[in-house]
Design a protein around this motif. Structure first.
Motif: not given
Length: 452
Positions: A217-222, A233-236, A288-296
């Motif tokens: 399990t991995v948790t990513v917060a932004a 970001a969520a949609a991304g 993938v989630v972290a990379d997506t978040f980094r767009h914003w």
């Protein structure tokens, strides 16, 4: 009418009458207070107590209001004059856990947290995860088809239900569904009872699916500048075709209050997202989630151990308790298409400003389920009127955006006026016909959801 000594003595559980009934048995967490007081309270000790209570209420001309932990948020367990409160929270046995078939059979009063802990001994877990999982009962969760934080990947409570045991209005005990994952014999009345809010029968036991505990399990917060960025970001994340187990959103005011409750330093962020991936591909999906978040945003934190995950999720779980410090909270529950989350939050903010009302929005960004929390200060007599007006506009907004007036809390008594507006007269009439077929005298939960 009152109960005779013989009728009271026939129950294995506790029976209370009139003034002996505690005030807390009249209400749930919604804060709605019904007119009058219940006639009787039966704390059932077994299924026969439930059947007996239903028959006694029918003979006495009382209605039956079923309650578990009283954690409902729509007034569904509110009980006033002319009612028998049927408390099934004492039905707390885990009847079976089958590791081979990955299922459990439990009574209605078992909490999700208790079942989850027991399932863990077999390398399994119960995936429905409502915010009240530590206290709410599985029977109540099924009655409202409760959601929770893990909805994105694992679905809502109904997706875990294979079969039910239900006491009908005439006292019969029926069993629905099956123990197999697949099965299409006859009409799916398990689904009919799921989400029926105590208007069709009394759920006394359930056969539910279990899932393997994820290997990782991995948790990513932004943290983001505003809700629009967080929603994008969520949609991304979803557009990238990964499915995190959870994807949760807090607006600026909810984030501020949650951090204050936890004693954390203030944050300058305008919104917060926390995602959790699990299973064999957890780390790849988390990337993938972290990379997506980094767009914003560049404000990002990743947790790979349970303690770090708990710390990141604590902010989301603290949001509601933080707001409840400031007065009565109207905990609303709408869902909109995921592509319109930012627009919904923006409109809610405008509604709050227009009605001089404090509204804090958080929720399940992964499935578009938002919880606008309206805080009613105790020292402002006009605040409740403004709040209810604002709530009506929030419901109208949800429908205008192609959504629904409730994603997981149910209709109860608080949203009755909006049910026909969402369903339309013909669909509502079909549902009422089904209700009358199962409960022709209107014994169960009148005035709530489909109850008349």
């Amino acid at each position: 009418m009152t109960l005779s000594v013989a009728e009271i003595g026939a129950f294995t559980g506790t029976v209370l009458l009139g003034r002996d009934i505690p005030a807390a048995a009249r209400i749930d967490r919604s804060g709605y207070v019904p007119v009058g007081a219940p006639e009787a309270l039966v704390r059932a000790a077994d299924v026969e107590d439930v059947r007996r209570a239903v028959r006694v209420a029918a003979r006495a001309g009382w209605s039956v209001v079923v309650r578990g932990a009283g954690s409902g948020l729509a007034g569904g367990a509110a009980a006033g004059a002319g009612t028998l409160v049927l408390d099934v929270s004492g039905l707390q046995r885990i009847l079976e856990i089958s590791p081979a078939d990955e299922l459990a059979v439990v009574e209605a009063g078992v909490s999700g947290a208790v079942l989850d802990a027991e399932a863990a001994r077999h390398g399994l877990r119960y995936t429905p995860d409502p915010a009240s999982v530590a206290i709410s009962t599985i029977g109540g969760n099924i009655a409202t088809n409760a959601g929770g934080l893990r909805c994105v990947k694992y679905g809502v409570t109904g997706d875990a239900v294979l079969g039910l045991s239900v006491v009908l209005a005439d006292g019969r005990l029926v069993h629905t569904g099956r123990r197999t994952v697949k099965g299409v014999a006859g009409l799916d009345i398990t689904r009919l009872f799921t989400g029926s809010e105590g208007t069709l029968g009394v759920i006394v036991a359930a056969t539910v699916r279990l899932q393997p505990i994820p290997i990782d399990t991995v948790t990513v917060a932004a943290w983001f500048d505003d809700v629009e960025q967080a929603a994008a970001a969520a949609a991304g994340v979803l557009a990238a075709r990964v499915r995190p187990a959870m994807l949760e959103l807090l607006d600026e005011s909810s984030l501020r209050e949650a951090r204050d409750l936890l004693g954390l330093p203030a944050s300058a962020a305008g919104a917060f997202l926390v995602a959790q991936t699990d299973g064999y591909g957890a780390r790849a999906e988390a990337e993938v989630v972290a990379d997506t978040f980094r767009h914003w945003t560049s404000r990002l934190e990743v947790g790979t151990d349970p303690a770090a995950a708990d710390a990141l999720l604590a902010v989301r779980r603290a949001a509601l308790p933080a707001l409840e410090r400031h007065g009565r909270t109207l905990i609303e529950d709408i869902a909109v298409p995921r592509s319109r989350i930012a627009e919904a939050v923006r409109r809610i903010t405008e509604i709050a400003t227009r009605h001089s009302t404090r509204i804090h929005t958080f929720g399940h960004a992964g499935d578009g389920n938002l919880h606008p929390i309206i805080v009613v200060p105790p020292d402002d007599p006009a605040a409740y009127t403004r709040a209810t007006t604002a709530a009506d506009e929030i419901f109208a907004t949800a429908l205008a955006l192609g959504g629904t007036i409730t994603g997981e809390h149910g209709i109860g008594i608080l949203k009755r006026a909006w049910l026909s507006r969402e369903l339309g007269p013909d669909a509502l009439d079909v549902q009422l016909s089904l209700r009358r077929a199962l409960d022709p005298t209107g014994l169960f939960n009148p005035g709530k959801a489909l109850g008349q």
